[in-house]
Design a protein around this motif. Structure first.
Motif, PDB file in Angstrom:
ATOM      1  N   LEU A   1     -25.103  27.507  29.255  1.00  0.00           N
ATOM      2  CA  LEU A   1     -24.378  27.519  27.994  1.00  0.00           C
ATOM      3  C   LEU A   1     -22.908  27.380  28.301  1.00  0.00           C
ATOM      4  O   LEU A   1     -22.341  28.152  29.077  1.00  0.00           O
ATOM      5  N   LEU A   2     -22.291  26.370  27.719  1.00  0.00           N
ATOM      6  CA  LEU A   2     -20.873  26.140  27.918  1.00  0.00           C
ATOM      7  C   LEU A   2     -20.126  26.547  26.661  1.00  0.00           C
ATOM      8  O   LEU A   2     -20.599  26.327  25.544  1.00  0.00           O
ATOM      9  N   THR A   3     -18.971  27.128  26.829  1.00  0.00           N
ATOM     10  CA  THR A   3     -18.111  27.445  25.693  1.00  0.00           C
ATOM     11  C   THR A   3     -16.813  26.674  25.874  1.00  0.00           C
ATOM     12  O   THR A   3     -16.388  26.403  26.995  1.00  0.00           O
ATOM     13  N   VAL A   4     -16.187  26.317  24.758  1.00  0.00           N
ATOM     14  CA  VAL A   4     -14.930  25.583  24.800  1.00  0.00           C
ATOM     15  C   VAL A   4     -13.842  26.457  24.203  1.00  0.00           C
ATOM     16  O   VAL A   4     -14.083  27.268  23.297  1.00  0.00           O
ATOM     17  N   ALA A   5     -12.633  26.287  24.717  1.00  0.00           N
ATOM     18  CA  ALA A   5     -11.517  27.104  24.249  1.00  0.00           C
ATOM     19  C   ALA A   5     -10.970  26.605  22.925  1.00  0.00           C
ATOM     20  O   ALA A   5     -10.407  27.373  22.151  1.00  0.00           O
ATOM     21  N   GLU A   6     -11.117  25.290  22.638  1.00  0.00           N
ATOM     22  CA  GLU A   6     -10.600  24.708  21.411  1.00  0.00           C
ATOM     23  C   GLU A   6     -11.732  23.985  20.692  1.00  0.00           C
ATOM     24  O   GLU A   6     -12.704  23.586  21.318  1.00  0.00           O
ATOM     25  N   PRO A   7     -11.579  23.776  19.383  1.00  0.00           N
ATOM     26  CA  PRO A   7     -12.636  23.050  18.649  1.00  0.00           C
ATOM     27  C   PRO A   7     -12.813  21.625  19.203  1.00  0.00           C
ATOM     28  O   PRO A   7     -11.847  20.997  19.633  1.00  0.00           O
ATOM     29  N   LEU A   8     -14.031  21.171  19.189  1.00  0.00           N
ATOM     30  CA  LEU A   8     -14.331  19.821  19.663  1.00  0.00           C
ATOM     31  C   LEU A   8     -14.050  18.798  18.572  1.00  0.00           C
ATOM     32  O   LEU A   8     -14.248  19.070  17.387  1.00  0.00           O
ATOM     33  N   GLU A   9     -13.600  17.629  18.975  1.00  0.00           N
ATOM     34  CA  GLU A   9     -13.365  16.530  18.052  1.00  0.00           C
ATOM     35  C   GLU A   9     -14.560  15.593  18.145  1.00  0.00           C
ATOM     36  O   GLU A   9     -14.666  14.790  19.071  1.00  0.00           O
ATOM     37  N   TRP A  10     -15.495  15.715  17.223  1.00  0.00           N
ATOM     38  CA  TRP A  10     -16.741  14.962  17.286  1.00  0.00           C
ATOM     39  C   TRP A  10     -16.548  13.450  17.290  1.00  0.00           C
ATOM     40  O   TRP A  10     -17.241  12.751  18.014  1.00  0.00           O
ATOM     41  N   PRO A  11     -15.629  12.878  16.510  1.00  0.00           N
ATOM     42  CA  PRO A  11     -15.454  11.420  16.590  1.00  0.00           C
ATOM     43  C   PRO A  11     -15.063  10.967  18.002  1.00  0.00           C
ATOM     44  O   PRO A  11     -15.511   9.925  18.473  1.00  0.00           O
ATOM     45  N   ALA A  12     -14.234  11.729  18.673  1.00  0.00           N
ATOM     46  CA  ALA A  12     -13.846  11.374  20.038  1.00  0.00           C
ATOM     47  C   ALA A  12     -15.054  11.435  20.974  1.00  0.00           C
ATOM     48  O   ALA A  12     -15.224  10.591  21.852  1.00  0.00           O
ATOM     49  N   LEU A  13     -15.913  12.432  20.787  1.00  0.00           N
ATOM     50  CA  LEU A  13     -17.111  12.538  21.615  1.00  0.00           C
ATOM     51  C   LEU A  13     -18.074  11.383  21.344  1.00  0.00           C
ATOM     52  O   LEU A  13     -18.652  10.808  22.264  1.00  0.00           O
ATOM     53  N   GLU A  14     -18.253  11.049  20.070  1.00  0.00           N
ATOM     54  CA  GLU A  14     -19.150   9.942  19.723  1.00  0.00           C
ATOM     55  C   GLU A  14     -18.640   8.617  20.294  1.00  0.00           C
ATOM     56  O   GLU A  14     -19.406   7.783  20.727  1.00  0.00           O
ATOM     57  N   GLY A  15     -17.320   8.429  20.286  1.00  0.00           N
ATOM     58  CA  GLY A  15     -16.741   7.200  20.819  1.00  0.00           C
ATOM     59  C   GLY A  15     -16.915   7.074  22.322  1.00  0.00           C
ATOM     60  O   GLY A  15     -16.887   5.987  22.876  1.00  0.00           O
ATOM     61  N   GLY A  16     -17.097   8.176  23.005  1.00  0.00           N
ATOM     62  CA  GLY A  16     -17.253   8.152  24.454  1.00  0.00           C
ATOM     63  C   GLY A  16     -18.679   7.997  24.919  1.00  0.00           C
ATOM     64  O   GLY A  16     -18.954   7.847  26.098  1.00  0.00           O
TER      65      GLY A  16
END
Length: 181
Positions: free
Chosen positions: A161-176
Motif C-alpha cells: 500500500l502506497l500513500t502520497v503526500a499530495e493529491p494525485l492529478e488523475w489527468p496527468a496520470l492518464e496521460g502517462g
C-alpha cells in the motif's frame, strides 16, 4: 523523510517503445550454379540437407521448436528466429533423443553442422535416465514462509500500500499511461 521536488504531472515520461517489426520473409535460395564458382569445390547450399544421423535428428528438433518445415545443415539457429528460451527446448529435446548438448554449445556452435559435431551421443543409460525421486530440502525462503504458520498458505499473496503526500492529478496520470494498455 525527503519530499519530492517535482509534482507528478511535471515529471518527464519515457517514450513508449515501438512495436517490434515483423520478421522479413525468407528469401528464395539461389540456384546451385550461382553458388558454385567454376573450378571451386561446391560449398554447402543454404538449405543443404543434413549429412549425418546426428544432424538429421537435430534438424527435426530445430524444425519442431522453430515451427519450420525444414532446416538446412548450415542454417543458423538464431538467424532462423531462435532465442535463449528456445535453445533450452532444443537441449531438452536433444537429451530425450539421446544427444548430449548444452545451452552453452547452442551459443558457441550456432549452425546445425557445427552443433552436431560439437558433442557426442549420450549412452543408453543416460538417454533413458529416470527423474530423481525423494525428498528435497526446503530453501531458506520456503522454511521462513512455512514457519509463519499461516491459516491458508495456499491463498497467500504479497500486497503493498502506497500513500502520497499530495493529491494525485488523475489527468496527468492518464496521460502517462502507454497507449497499448
Amino acid at each position: 523523510m525527503a519530499r519530492p521536488t517535482a509534482r507528478l504531472g511535471e515529471l518527464p515520461l519515457p517514450e513508449a517503445p515501438a512495436p517490434p517489426a515483423p520478421p522479413a520473409p525468407p528469401e528464395a535460395a539461389p540456384p546451385v550454379e550461382a553458388i558454385v564458382e567454376a573450378g571451386a569445390p561446391p560449398a554447402a547450399a543454404p538449405d543443404a540437407a543434413p549429412a549425418t544421423d546426428v544432424e538429421a535428428e537435430l534438424a527435426q528438433i530445430w524444425a519442431a521448436v522453430l515451427g519450420r518445415e525444414r532446416v538446412g545443415r548450415d542454417d543458423n539457429f538464431f538467424a532462423l528466429g531462435g532465442d535463449s528460451i528456445l535453445s533450452l527446448q532444443v537441449v531438452s529435446r536433444a537429451k530425450q533423443a539421446g544427444l548430449r548438448r548444452t545451452a552453452r554449445q547452442m551459443f558457441q556452435h550456432q549452425t546445425l553442422a557445427e552443433l552436431a559435431a560439437a558433442a557426442g551421443v549420450a549412452s543408453a543409460a543416460e538417454a533413458e535416465e529416470e527423474p530423481e525421486a525423494g525428498d528435497v530440502p526446503l530453501t531458506p525462503i520456503q522454511r521462513r514462509f512455512f514457519a509463519r504458520d499461516l491459516p491458508n498458505p495456499h491463498h497467500w499473496n504479497q500486497a503493498l500500500l502506497l500513500t502520497v503526500a499530495e493529491p494525485l492529478e488523475w489527468p496527468a496520470l492518464e496521460g502517462g499511461r502507454p497507449a497499448w494498455t
